[in-house]
Every structure is written in C-alpha cells, then in structure tokens.
Design a protein around this motif. Sequence first.
Motif, mmCIF file in Angstrom:
data_model
loop_
_atom_site.group_PDB
_atom_site.id
_atom_site.type_symbol
_atom_site.label_atom_id
_atom_site.label_comp_id
_atom_site.label_asym_id
_atom_site.label_seq_id
_atom_site.Cartn_x
_atom_site.Cartn_y
_atom_site.Cartn_z
ATOM 1 N N ASP A 161 0.840 -1.204 0.000
ATOM 2 C CA ASP A 161 0.000 0.000 0.000
ATOM 3 C C ASP A 161 0.874 1.253 0.000
ATOM 4 O OD1 ASP A 161 -2.284 -1.509 0.052
ATOM 5 O OD2 ASP A 161 -2.555 -1.385 2.233
ATOM 6 N N ILE A 162 1.875 1.258 0.859
ATOM 7 C CA ILE A 162 2.761 2.420 0.975
ATOM 8 C C ILE A 162 3.572 2.595 -0.307
ATOM 9 C CG2 ILE A 162 4.818 3.296 2.159
ATOM 10 C CD1 ILE A 162 3.633 2.221 4.754
ATOM 11 N N LEU A 163 4.022 1.505 -0.873
ATOM 12 C CA LEU A 163 4.795 1.572 -2.110
ATOM 13 C C LEU A 163 3.947 2.141 -3.244
ATOM 14 C CD1 LEU A 163 7.634 0.904 -3.048
ATOM 15 C CD2 LEU A 163 6.866 -1.429 -3.551
ATOM 16 N N ALA A 164 2.674 1.750 -3.283
ATOM 17 C CA ALA A 164 1.771 2.266 -4.318
ATOM 18 C C ALA A 164 1.580 3.768 -4.158
ATOM 19 C CB ALA A 164 0.420 1.548 -4.232
ATOM 20 N N GLN A 165 1.457 4.221 -2.916
ATOM 21 C CA GLN A 165 1.324 5.656 -2.667
ATOM 22 C C GLN A 165 2.615 6.378 -3.043
ATOM 23 O OE1 GLN A 165 -1.524 7.128 -1.487
ATOM 24 N NE2 GLN A 165 -2.545 5.139 -1.474
ATOM 25 N N LEU A 166 3.729 5.728 -2.759
ATOM 26 C CA LEU A 166 5.040 6.292 -3.078
ATOM 27 C C LEU A 166 5.170 6.488 -4.588
ATOM 28 C CD1 LEU A 166 7.360 6.878 -1.032
ATOM 29 C CD2 LEU A 166 8.469 4.798 -1.863
ATOM 30 N N ALA A 167 4.671 5.520 -5.350
ATOM 31 C CA ALA A 167 4.759 5.572 -6.808
ATOM 32 C C ALA A 167 3.933 6.719 -7.378
ATOM 33 C CB ALA A 167 4.303 4.246 -7.411
ATOM 34 N N GLN A 168 2.960 7.192 -6.594
ATOM 35 C CA GLN A 168 2.143 8.326 -7.035
ATOM 36 C C GLN A 168 2.766 9.662 -6.655
ATOM 37 O OE1 GLN A 168 -2.028 7.896 -5.915
ATOM 38 N NE2 GLN A 168 -1.843 5.668 -5.972
ATOM 39 N N GLY A 169 3.939 9.610 -6.039
ATOM 40 C CA GLY A 169 4.649 10.828 -5.700
ATOM 41 C C GLY A 169 4.245 11.466 -4.388
ATOM 42 N N LEU A 170 3.541 10.727 -3.539
ATOM 43 C CA LEU A 170 3.101 11.289 -2.268
ATOM 44 C C LEU A 170 4.224 11.301 -1.236
ATOM 45 C CD1 LEU A 170 -0.443 9.680 -1.820
ATOM 46 C CD2 LEU A 170 0.202 11.774 -3.008
#
Length: 216
Positions: A161-170
């Motif tokens: 989940d965190i990695l996916a958010q990271l990939a969105q630039g958050l």
Amino acid sequence: MNGATDATGAVRILLCDDHAVVRAGLLALFDSAPGIEVVGEAGTGEEALALSAKLGPDVVLMDLQLGGGIDGVETTRRLAAAPDGGPRVLVLTTFDTDADVTRAIGAGATGYLLKAERPEELFAAIHAAAQGRTTLSAPVASRVMANLRSPRPTLTDRERDILAQLAQGLGNREIARALHISEATVKTHLGRIYDKLGVDTRAGAVAVAKEQRLLP
C-alpha cells in the motif's frame, strides 16, 4: 463438484466476467467447444457465488477485475472454501502481474490463463481444470519459473500500500493521511521496504518495484 461432469460427459462451466460483451463472445465460442457446457453466467463475484451454489458447475471461468463488489481473487477464495470443495476455478484475465498471479493461485485457482490464448488452449485448460490439473499460460509459467529461480522480495500488504502511494509521488505526511496511519509508522515501513528492495531512496524503491512488478 470437483472433477464431475454431466450425464453427457460434458464439463459444466460458469462464466464470471463483468463485461457483457466478453461473456457473449465466450458463449458463442463455447457453442462449438467439444465436451463443454455453459450452465450460467455472472457479472459480479457475488452473483458467481450464488449461481455456483445453485448450479453446481465443475469449473468457474473467472476474471480478476469485476468492477464493484468483491474481486475475482476473493470470489475464488470463497468458492475454494465451499463445504463440498466447490468448483475448480480457472482464471481468464488480461492481468498478468506477479501480484495478480500469486494472489489468484494462493486463493485456490486451479489454473491461470490470459485472454490472448487460442480457443483450443482454453478448451484444453477447462478440461484439465475439471480433472484438477493445473494449466498456466506460457508467459505466466515462464514468470513463475523465473521467480522460483530468483525469488522476488516479499512485501506485506501494508508495505505494498505504501509503495503504491510512493509511486504516485506522495510524501510521508500524505501517505499517512491516505492510509490513516502515523508518519512515524510510514517511516518505519519505508525503512523495511528499502531493506527488502536493496535501495536507499524513494525513487530507487519505485524503480525496483516497477521492474519487479511489485506494484498493483
């Protein structure tokens, strides 16, 4: 119902795909398929569960993405957990990421095919599934073998989940807000992600995750 067929010897299948056009195409395809009978079609996971309990198919042909409601993986898990063993589930999808394959097989799918397969291969896979034999599309099988030779890092659901958010630039604060956790927890998870991926930057983590198909 595992391994059973009807009185004519045909494998009884239930279609589950949220696209009516896809279901119509499959129905037309199976009209000429030897030894295969379509007993029902479902557009949602919930509908597939209800029809499976009512019709008792041998095989459920399952898409992974079903729009609203439960997805194909959760539907597969519930079918596999049926008291009588449930039907065999053969995944038929366009999605072939490592995460999709792992989740589907882990949920109890007997086989995993891509929609680009030739009809003859699909027919053979259905008969194999009815007998409890595993069939994988060639690209999927190659990736499974590659993963066995060189296992990819195992991330927890929260780390994904965190990695996916990271990939969105958050940033950390935005990730914490989106996932309803503290910034300190985000930092702890990021440290573990970096260690598992062998990186020390956010950009490096995203790059490796994309390369190894770890993102949803």
